[in-house]
Design a protein around this motif. Structure first.
Motif, PDB file in Angstrom:
ATOM      1  N   HIS A   2     -13.044   6.459   2.065  1.00  0.00           N
ATOM      2  CA  HIS A   2     -11.773   6.172   0.818  1.00  0.00           C
ATOM      3  C   HIS A   2     -12.772   6.612  -0.006  1.00  0.00           C
ATOM      4  CE1 HIS A   2      -9.488   2.111   0.516  1.00  0.00           C
ATOM      5  NE2 HIS A   2      -9.674   3.015   1.415  1.00  0.00           N
ATOM      6  N   ASN A   3     -12.383   7.492  -1.638  1.00  0.00           N
ATOM      7  CA  ASN A   3     -12.785   8.088  -2.437  1.00  0.00           C
ATOM      8  C   ASN A   3     -13.075   7.475  -3.463  1.00  0.00           C
ATOM      9  OD1 ASN A   3     -12.955  10.143  -3.653  1.00  0.00           O
ATOM     10  ND2 ASN A   3     -11.859  11.389  -4.725  1.00  0.00           N
ATOM     11  N   ALA A   4     -13.714   7.376  -4.833  1.00  0.00           N
ATOM     12  CA  ALA A   4     -13.734   7.004  -5.550  1.00  0.00           C
ATOM     13  C   ALA A   4     -12.868   7.744  -6.381  1.00  0.00           C
ATOM     14  CB  ALA A   4     -14.982   6.144  -6.004  1.00  0.00           C
ATOM     15  N   MET A   5     -12.464   6.955  -7.689  1.00  0.00           N
ATOM     16  CA  MET A   5     -11.498   7.682  -8.843  1.00  0.00           C
ATOM     17  C   MET A   5     -12.770   7.958  -9.772  1.00  0.00           C
ATOM     18  SD  MET A   5      -8.863   8.177  -7.329  1.00  0.00           S
ATOM     19  CE  MET A   5      -9.375   8.667  -6.009  1.00  0.00           C
ATOM     20  N   TRP A   6     -13.294   6.895  -9.909  1.00  0.00           N
ATOM     21  CA  TRP A   6     -14.366   6.927 -11.502  1.00  0.00           C
ATOM     22  C   TRP A   6     -15.348   8.121 -11.739  1.00  0.00           C
ATOM     23  CZ3 TRP A   6     -14.568   2.750  -7.637  1.00  0.00           C
ATOM     24  CH2 TRP A   6     -15.921   2.928  -7.205  1.00  0.00           C
ATOM     25  N   PRO A   7     -15.551   9.187 -11.004  1.00  0.00           N
ATOM     26  CA  PRO A   7     -15.860  10.319 -11.378  1.00  0.00           C
ATOM     27  C   PRO A   7     -15.268  11.219 -12.083  1.00  0.00           C
ATOM     28  CG  PRO A   7     -16.150  10.006  -8.905  1.00  0.00           C
ATOM     29  CD  PRO A   7     -15.635   8.597  -9.377  1.00  0.00           C
ATOM     30  N   GLY A   8     -13.726  10.846 -12.457  1.00  0.00           N
ATOM     31  CA  GLY A   8     -12.869  11.600 -13.197  1.00  0.00           C
ATOM     32  C   GLY A   8     -13.240  10.409 -14.331  1.00  0.00           C
TER      33      GLY A   8
ATOM     34  N   ALA B 139       0.550  -0.013  -8.241  1.00  0.00           N
ATOM     35  CA  ALA B 139       0.737  -0.011  -6.481  1.00  0.00           C
ATOM     36  C   ALA B 139       1.445   1.338  -5.978  1.00  0.00           C
ATOM     37  CB  ALA B 139       0.945  -1.132  -6.219  1.00  0.00           C
ATOM     38  N   ASP B 140       2.402   1.544  -6.222  1.00  0.00           N
ATOM     39  CA  ASP B 140       3.857   1.678  -5.696  1.00  0.00           C
ATOM     40  C   ASP B 140       3.394   3.241  -5.497  1.00  0.00           C
ATOM     41  OD1 ASP B 140       5.667  -0.194  -5.039  1.00  0.00           O
ATOM     42  OD2 ASP B 140       6.506   0.103  -6.587  1.00  0.00           O
ATOM     43  N   ASN B 141       2.940   4.307  -6.669  1.00  0.00           N
ATOM     44  CA  ASN B 141       2.221   5.297  -6.816  1.00  0.00           C
ATOM     45  C   ASN B 141       1.158   5.933  -5.731  1.00  0.00           C
ATOM     46  OD1 ASN B 141       2.202   8.438  -8.096  1.00  0.00           O
ATOM     47  ND2 ASN B 141       0.595   7.441  -9.222  1.00  0.00           N
ATOM     48  N   ILE B 142       0.119   4.699  -5.707  1.00  0.00           N
ATOM     49  CA  ILE B 142      -0.549   5.153  -4.929  1.00  0.00           C
ATOM     50  C   ILE B 142       0.117   4.661  -3.306  1.00  0.00           C
ATOM     51  CG2 ILE B 142      -3.024   3.888  -3.891  1.00  0.00           C
ATOM     52  CD1 ILE B 142      -3.595   3.076  -6.577  1.00  0.00           C
TER      53      ILE B 142
ATOM     54  N   GLU C 186      -0.348  -8.728  -3.397  1.00  0.00           N
ATOM     55  CA  GLU C 186       0.885  -9.581  -2.482  1.00  0.00           C
ATOM     56  C   GLU C 186       2.137  -8.100  -2.384  1.00  0.00           C
ATOM     57  OE1 GLU C 186       1.452 -11.485  -6.472  1.00  0.00           O
ATOM     58  OE2 GLU C 186      -0.097 -13.001  -6.290  1.00  0.00           O
ATOM     59  N   HIS C 187       1.400  -6.859  -3.183  1.00  0.00           N
ATOM     60  CA  HIS C 187       1.809  -5.642  -3.231  1.00  0.00           C
ATOM     61  C   HIS C 187       1.913  -5.355  -1.743  1.00  0.00           C
ATOM     62  CE1 HIS C 187       3.060  -1.525  -2.842  1.00  0.00           C
ATOM     63  NE2 HIS C 187       3.856  -1.423  -4.294  1.00  0.00           N
ATOM     64  N   GLY C 188       1.074  -5.098  -1.294  1.00  0.00           N
ATOM     65  CA  GLY C 188       0.060  -4.566  -0.015  1.00  0.00           C
ATOM     66  C   GLY C 188      -0.760  -3.436   0.648  1.00  0.00           C
ATOM     67  N   VAL C 189      -0.621  -2.966  -1.044  1.00  0.00           N
ATOM     68  CA  VAL C 189      -1.450  -1.836  -0.749  1.00  0.00           C
ATOM     69  C   VAL C 189      -3.130  -2.330  -0.737  1.00  0.00           C
ATOM     70  CG1 VAL C 189      -2.349  -1.603  -3.392  1.00  0.00           C
ATOM     71  CG2 VAL C 189      -1.655   0.254  -2.331  1.00  0.00           C
ATOM     72  N   ARG C 190      -3.146  -3.314  -1.098  1.00  0.00           N
ATOM     73  CA  ARG C 190      -4.983  -3.406  -0.933  1.00  0.00           C
ATOM     74  C   ARG C 190      -5.023  -4.854   0.126  1.00  0.00           C
ATOM     75  NH1 ARG C 190      -8.770  -7.439  -3.715  1.00  0.00           N
ATOM     76  NH2 ARG C 190     -10.236  -7.089  -3.506  1.00  0.00           N
ATOM     77  N   ARG C 191      -5.540  -4.392   1.093  1.00  0.00           N
ATOM     78  CA  ARG C 191      -5.340  -5.376   2.238  1.00  0.00           C
ATOM     79  C   ARG C 191      -7.347  -5.565   2.042  1.00  0.00           C
ATOM     80  NH1 ARG C 191      -1.779  -2.526   4.211  1.00  0.00           N
ATOM     81  NH2 ARG C 191       0.142  -3.626   4.465  1.00  0.00           N
ATOM     82  N   TYR C 192      -8.367  -5.131   1.658  1.00  0.00           N
ATOM     83  CA  TYR C 192     -10.225  -5.051   2.178  1.00  0.00           C
ATOM     84  C   TYR C 192     -10.128  -4.796   0.772  1.00  0.00           C
ATOM     85  CZ  TYR C 192      -8.833  -0.774   3.497  1.00  0.00           C
ATOM     86  OH  TYR C 192      -8.564   0.835   3.736  1.00  0.00           O
ATOM     87  N   GLY C 193     -11.544  -4.912   0.549  1.00  0.00           N
ATOM     88  CA  GLY C 193     -12.423  -4.734  -0.364  1.00  0.00           C
ATOM     89  C   GLY C 193     -13.298  -5.436  -1.980  1.00  0.00           C
TER      90      GLY C 193
ATOM     91  N   LEU D 280      -2.367   6.705   0.602  1.00  0.00           N
ATOM     92  CA  LEU D 280      -3.201   5.596   0.540  1.00  0.00           C
ATOM     93  C   LEU D 280      -3.109   4.108  -0.023  1.00  0.00           C
ATOM     94  CD1 LEU D 280      -4.419   8.123  -2.131  1.00  0.00           C
ATOM     95  CD2 LEU D 280      -4.867   8.422   0.468  1.00  0.00           C
ATOM     96  N   ALA D 281      -4.346   3.486   0.363  1.00  0.00           N
ATOM     97  CA  ALA D 281      -4.298   2.072   0.412  1.00  0.00           C
ATOM     98  C   ALA D 281      -5.747   2.260  -0.704  1.00  0.00           C
ATOM     99  CB  ALA D 281      -5.060   1.702   1.147  1.00  0.00           C
ATOM    100  N   VAL D 282      -5.899   0.849  -1.819  1.00  0.00           N
ATOM    101  CA  VAL D 282      -6.082   0.682  -2.209  1.00  0.00           C
ATOM    102  C   VAL D 282      -7.709  -0.110  -1.692  1.00  0.00           C
ATOM    103  CG1 VAL D 282      -7.201  -0.875  -4.463  1.00  0.00           C
ATOM    104  CG2 VAL D 282      -5.234   0.531  -4.257  1.00  0.00           C
ATOM    105  N   GLY D 283      -8.571  -0.214  -1.767  1.00  0.00           N
ATOM    106  CA  GLY D 283     -10.365  -0.702  -1.723  1.00  0.00           C
ATOM    107  C   GLY D 283     -10.753  -1.714  -2.868  1.00  0.00           C
ATOM    108  N   SER D 284     -12.337  -1.074  -3.284  1.00  0.00           N
ATOM    109  CA  SER D 284     -12.605  -1.873  -4.088  1.00  0.00           C
ATOM    110  C   SER D 284     -12.483  -2.031  -4.949  1.00  0.00           C
ATOM    111  CB  SER D 284     -14.380  -1.522  -4.064  1.00  0.00           C
ATOM    112  OG  SER D 284     -14.789  -2.502  -2.616  1.00  0.00           O
ATOM    113  N   LEU D 285     -12.569  -3.230  -6.245  1.00  0.00           N
ATOM    114  CA  LEU D 285     -12.230  -2.494  -7.636  1.00  0.00           C
ATOM    115  C   LEU D 285     -13.166  -1.977  -8.635  1.00  0.00           C
ATOM    116  CD1 LEU D 285      -8.679  -4.858  -7.624  1.00  0.00           C
ATOM    117  CD2 LEU D 285      -9.412  -1.985  -7.232  1.00  0.00           C
ATOM    118  N   VAL D 286     -13.765  -2.494 -10.222  1.00  0.00           N
ATOM    119  CA  VAL D 286     -14.475  -1.805 -10.413  1.00  0.00           C
ATOM    120  C   VAL D 286     -14.025  -2.657 -12.254  1.00  0.00           C
ATOM    121  CG1 VAL D 286     -16.029  -0.196 -12.345  1.00  0.00           C
ATOM    122  CG2 VAL D 286     -15.565   0.479  -9.835  1.00  0.00           C
ATOM    123  N   ALA D 287     -15.130  -3.935 -11.709  1.00  0.00           N
ATOM    124  CA  ALA D 287     -14.461  -4.020 -13.563  1.00  0.00           C
ATOM    125  C   ALA D 287     -14.936  -3.509 -15.022  1.00  0.00           C
ATOM    126  CB  ALA D 287     -14.735  -6.043 -12.852  1.00  0.00           C
TER     127      ALA D 287
END
Length: 345
Positions: free
Chosen positions: A5-11, A69-72, A121-128, A77-84
């Motif tokens: 995965h690649n982190a998005m927050w460096p942007g 989620a659709d866009n990702i 629920e969408h299915g784009v995220r299964r781990y993280g 790409l999938a979604v993994g970990s999230l920064v709260a």
């Protein structure tokens, strides 16, 4: 096989509209740069996301989250970990603050869990996991009463971990020298042990940040290395640190560090990330990653994430940057996979 995965927050981190700061890079652009990277036919599998403006509205309704989620997913790409969004000025506030501040911190965890559940629920995220910290920049306030302040952070984290568990999520506390009570390897370990909820709250190890743990940047009393160290001294110190923190590690960031700290905007004195092939880089990335990834699957780690916080925009916008990073990520994953196949991990 672990996902990459690649982190998005460096942007976002260290960017802004204030004088002297570079503008943020949109989530769409970060997704495009990630999806375009390719090395010998291999691509990134997913992204890890920052749940705050301008990338994500933390209060977005279900339809907006599904659209994201659709866009990702449509980008492959999938979604993994999230920064709260746990910091003052976002949704949250200091985990060692007063009752009102700590309640805001917990509200931010609830916000992150809700978005995580919609992604699931969408299915784009299964781990993280969901990443948190003490949301207290710097260590001066913490040092005024280290014992009491660590106790307050631990109490907040316990409540946050209960919230996460109720949503089927796990929290990972980021080890970084700028977060009060988490600014050294020893203080981080003390906090994790004080929370003592390993099934719900663990550690997020970042190669760049934990290098500065070794050097005791914000806690000289906990330094494991001094300047001019030998390779043998590094190995011994690194093993000491990782042996203590690895059992808690449930999320892992591949990164490089040149031994310096860096700050921009509101994010001050953080470990300076640099490209994996930076000639001033202090780390053998593949070799150091092996220490953290021993038995990684037993701790539920299913993906690796690259973190390049506070890279200049010119570096982030360069496609060669992402191909070099992806190549390094593949090397880390393959080395780990080979160790598993050889029965060494």
């Amino acid at each position: 096989m672990m996902k990459l995965h690649n982190a998005m927050w460096p942007g976002l981190v260290g960017k802004g509209t204030d004088e002297g700061l570079e503008p943020p890079i949109s989530l769409d652009r970060m997704i495009d740069l990630t999806a375009a990277a390719e090395v010998d036919g291999q691509r990134f599998d997913g992204i890890d996301c920052f749940l705050f403006h301008p990338h994500t509205d933390p209060y977005a309704d279900d339809d907006a989250i599904r659209s994201l989620a659709d866009n990702i997913s449509d980008s492959g790409l999938a979604v993994g970990s999230l920064v709260a969004p746990i910091w003052p000025g976002t949704v949250g506030d200091s985990a060692m603050g007063d009752a009102e501040q700590r309640e805001r911190f917990l509200s931010a965890v609830k916000v992150a869990c809700r978005i995580a559940n919609r992604f699931n629920e969408h299915g784009v995220r299964r781990y993280g996991v969901i990443r948190i910290d003490s949301a207290e920049f710097g260590v001066d306030a913490w040092r005024k009463d280290a014992v009491a302040n660590t106790k307050s952070i631990a109490a907040t984290f316990k409540e946050a971990a209960k919230i996460a568990a109720d949503h089927g999520e796990r929290l990972a506390a980021e080890g970084e020298i700028c977060w009060a009570g988490m600014h050294s390897w020893k203080d981080m370990l003390n906090l994790l042990e004080a929370v003592d909820m390993p099934e719900s709250l663990g550690f997020q190890a970042d190669l760049a940040h934990t290098y500065l743990y070794l050097m005791g940047y914000n806690a000289p009393e906990h330094a494991l290395l001094g300047e001019g160290y030998s390779e043998e001294e590094f190995d011994a110190a690194y093993e000491t640190m990782t042996d203590q923190l690895r059992p808690w590690t449930i999320d892992f960031h591949v990164a490089q560090n040149d031994g310096q700290v860096h700050g921009a905007g509101s994010h001050d004195k953080t470990g300076k990330h640099c490209p994996p092939d930076d000639p001033n880089g202090k780390l053998d990335i593949v070799r150091c990653s092996k220490y953290w990834l021993k038995d990684a699957e037993s701790r539920g780690i299913e993906h690796l994430c690259w973190d390049g916080c506070m890279f200049p925009n010119s570096t982030l916008e360069d496609p060669n940057t992402w191909n070099t990073i992806l190549k390094t990520m593949i090397e880390v994953r393959d080395a780990h996979t080979n160790e598993i196949s050889e029965g060494l991990a």
